[in-house]
Enzyme design. Structure first.
Site, mmCIF file in Angstrom:
data_model
loop_
_atom_site.group_PDB
_atom_site.id
_atom_site.type_symbol
_atom_site.label_atom_id
_atom_site.label_comp_id
_atom_site.label_asym_id
_atom_site.label_seq_id
_atom_site.Cartn_x
_atom_site.Cartn_y
_atom_site.Cartn_z
ATOM 1 N NE ARG A 80 -2.706 1.071 3.578
ATOM 2 C CZ ARG A 80 -3.616 1.200 4.541
ATOM 3 N NH1 ARG A 80 -4.881 1.486 4.226
ATOM 4 N NH2 ARG A 80 -3.293 1.014 5.802
ATOM 5 C CG ASP A 86 -4.550 2.873 11.004
ATOM 6 O OD1 ASP A 86 -5.499 3.632 11.311
ATOM 7 O OD2 ASP A 86 -4.644 1.999 10.128
#
Length: 535
Positions: free
Chosen positions: A166, A450
């Site tokens: 990613r 996150d």
């Protein structure tokens, strides 16, 4: 490091960095940036224009100009690539050396190797992450924990998860690499380096270069990615269609363009993912100044059974399977406790129920944040899939979702309490202090936090202040109340951490938190001003 026809590396060159920052790799990055840099900026400007329309009372809807794509029942995405047929369990995490080994060994089918939300974009993280991925593919990676003395190494090839990288979203830049005097796109930097160094390594292992694409807001941004893929494949003389990409549907504008996104990437598509946490952040962000009808309850009260979230996830499955693509579910963020079995029991039951809902809805797999959750997720999906690699043949033609269903935020049950306000502030401060110190995935209160959850936390506080929301058990949320609670929560963190309390980092975290929650103007991304504070 300079002198490569307008290419300048301004970041320090650590050990082995020259293995990644080769002239040929930098040349590919320069080609990508020169071809697509201006278009990227135009698309980001279009995001701003959409926001101005929404703030002015506008709305979102399925695009009339792309109705032909949605109504054409003949097109399908490419068949699943090797290593991506069965995705029933995917684990996420940053690309540090220990995580790389543990994720690949975890028993998950796929590892999302994350340069984005679970990563702090320090220069050394970005380059060493590329080295770790390359070493993992070469099977030369190992790690010994200096604190415990424990050693880590890869298992047999047959047991390793498929790597899917990613890169950063289109809004981020890499300030340590300049092309013609301007910072390159963080997206193109992360993608280009991995593709250059690891595409053929993956192909030699019978798989391929695979990606997760974050933060997109529409099909024109997907078209940009598709064009970048073609340029890179042509440059390395790799056949077009070799790259496969799964798009995270984690912005509410993208939810209205799912079919168009699949269409733009159809030769490179590996499906869509329900990026639930960033999706909540996007809902808050896009409608932040639209009054009580778009104000969500505190984040821990929002479940996937809320009507607007059900509409979003069911439409995603329906859309993917209609086009032959994988539909991947959201992340279970729970981190098992080594000391509190009661906490584990309750949380693991919630994880099991979440995965049962997703597999029952037709998802082909789902995410977890910790290796201990892999067996639970696998067991639940095994119960539905059996020996089949996926359930893409389950078309969910019963699903009918209108624009009003995706926008039905007001029907979300839950309250806004002082405890919820305090939790948002506490989590944001703890996360920011750790992020600024170089770690982007942080265990806080038995949850893996996150950047997405930090964005929700700070955005909710801003929205509650802006809209004058009254707490269920207390006063109206004001800047003064937030500042008082901030000081109280900070004192609690200081007491709890004791000697481990990093005063300079928390001072930075407090300043950044105030900047993005107390300002009259909303900051589109928390990570942008945070990145500016980094060397």
């Amino acid at each position: 490091m300079a002198g490569l026809d307008g290419i300048e590396v301004t970041g320090p060159l650590g050990e082995r960095y020259e293995e990644i920052l080769t002239p040929e790799a930098l040349g590919l990055l320069a080609a990508l940036q020169r071809e697509f840099g201006a278009r990227r900026k135009e698309l980001l400007a279009a995001r701003g224009e959409r926001q101005r329309r929404l703030s002015g009372g506008g709305t979102l809807d399925f695009l009339p100009e792309t109705a032909g794509v949605r109504n054409d029942d003949t097109w399908r995405v490419a068949a699943p690539a090797p290593g991506l047929e069965d995705r029933r369990v995917e684990i996420t995490g940053p690309t540090d050396r220990k995580m790389t080994i543990n994720a690949l060994n975890s028993g998950a089918k796929v590892w999302l190797a994350d340069f984005e939300d679970a990563n702090t974009p320090l220069w050394n993280n970005m380059i060493e992450g590329q080295l770790n991925l390359r070493d993992a593919l070469d099977r030369t990676i190992d790690f010994t924990d200096a604190g415990t003395g424990k050693s880590y190494a890869l298992k047999d090839d047959s047991e390793l998860a498929t790597i899917v990288v990613r890169p950063r979203g289109w809004h981020m830049e890499e300030k340590h690499l300049l092309v013609d005097g301007e910072p390159v796109s963080g997206s193109l930097f992360d993608f280009g380096l991995y593709f250059f160094h690891s595409a053929r390594r993956q192909l030699d292992k019978g798989k391929g270069p695979y990606f997760y694409l974050p933060k997109m807001e529409g099909h024109l941004e997907a078209r940009l990615w598709n064009d970048a893929f073609n340029l890179a494949q042509d440059a390395l003389e790799i056949p077009r269609g070799t790259i496969r990409a799964t798009v995270l549907i984690e912005t509410i504008p993208a939810a209205f363009e799912m079919e168009e996104i699949l269409y733009e990437l159809r030769d490179h598509s590996a499906g869509l993912n329900a990026g639930r946490w960033d999706y909540l952040f996007s809902v808050i962000k896009k409608f932040r100044d639209r009054g009580a009808g778009f104000v969500l309850p505190e984040r821990n009260a929002i479940t996937m059974t809320a009507p607007f979230m059900r509409a979003y996830t069911e439409l995603l499955v329906r859309t993917c399977h209609k086009r032959g693509a994988h539909a991947i579910g959201g992340m279970a963020a729970f981190i098992p406790s080594r000391r509190d079995e009661a906490v584990n029991k309750v949380a693991l039951e919630k994880v099991r129920a979440d995965k049962a809902r997703e597999s029952g809805d037709g998802f082909d797999g789902s995410w977890v944040a910790h290796p201990d959750l892999v067996p639970i997720c696998r067991e639940v999906f095994d119960g539905v899939l059996g020996d089949r690699p996926n359930q893409r043949d389950r078309l969910r033609e019963d699903v009918k979702v209108a624009a009003s269903d995706l926008l039905n935020v007001a029907a979300t049950p839950g309250d806004i309490t002082e405890a919820g306000l305090r939790n948002n502030i506490d989590v944001a401060l703890r996360y920011l202090a750790t992020w600024l110190d170089g770690a982007g995935a942080v265990a806080i209160h038995n949850l893996m936090e996150d950047a997405a959850t930090a964005e929700i936390s700070r955005s909710q506080v801003w929205q509650w202040i802006y809209n004058g929301i009254e707490l269920k058990d207390g006063p109206k949320v004001t800047k003064e109340l937030v500042e008082r609670i901030l000081e109280e929560e900070l004192a609690g963190i200081r007491t709890q951490l004791g000697e481990a309390y990093n005063a300079p980092r928390y001072d930075q975290a407090v300043a950044l938190f105030k900047e993005v929650t107390l300002a009259d103007e909303y900051s589109e991304f928390l990570t942008t001003p945070a990145y500016e504070r980094m060397p």
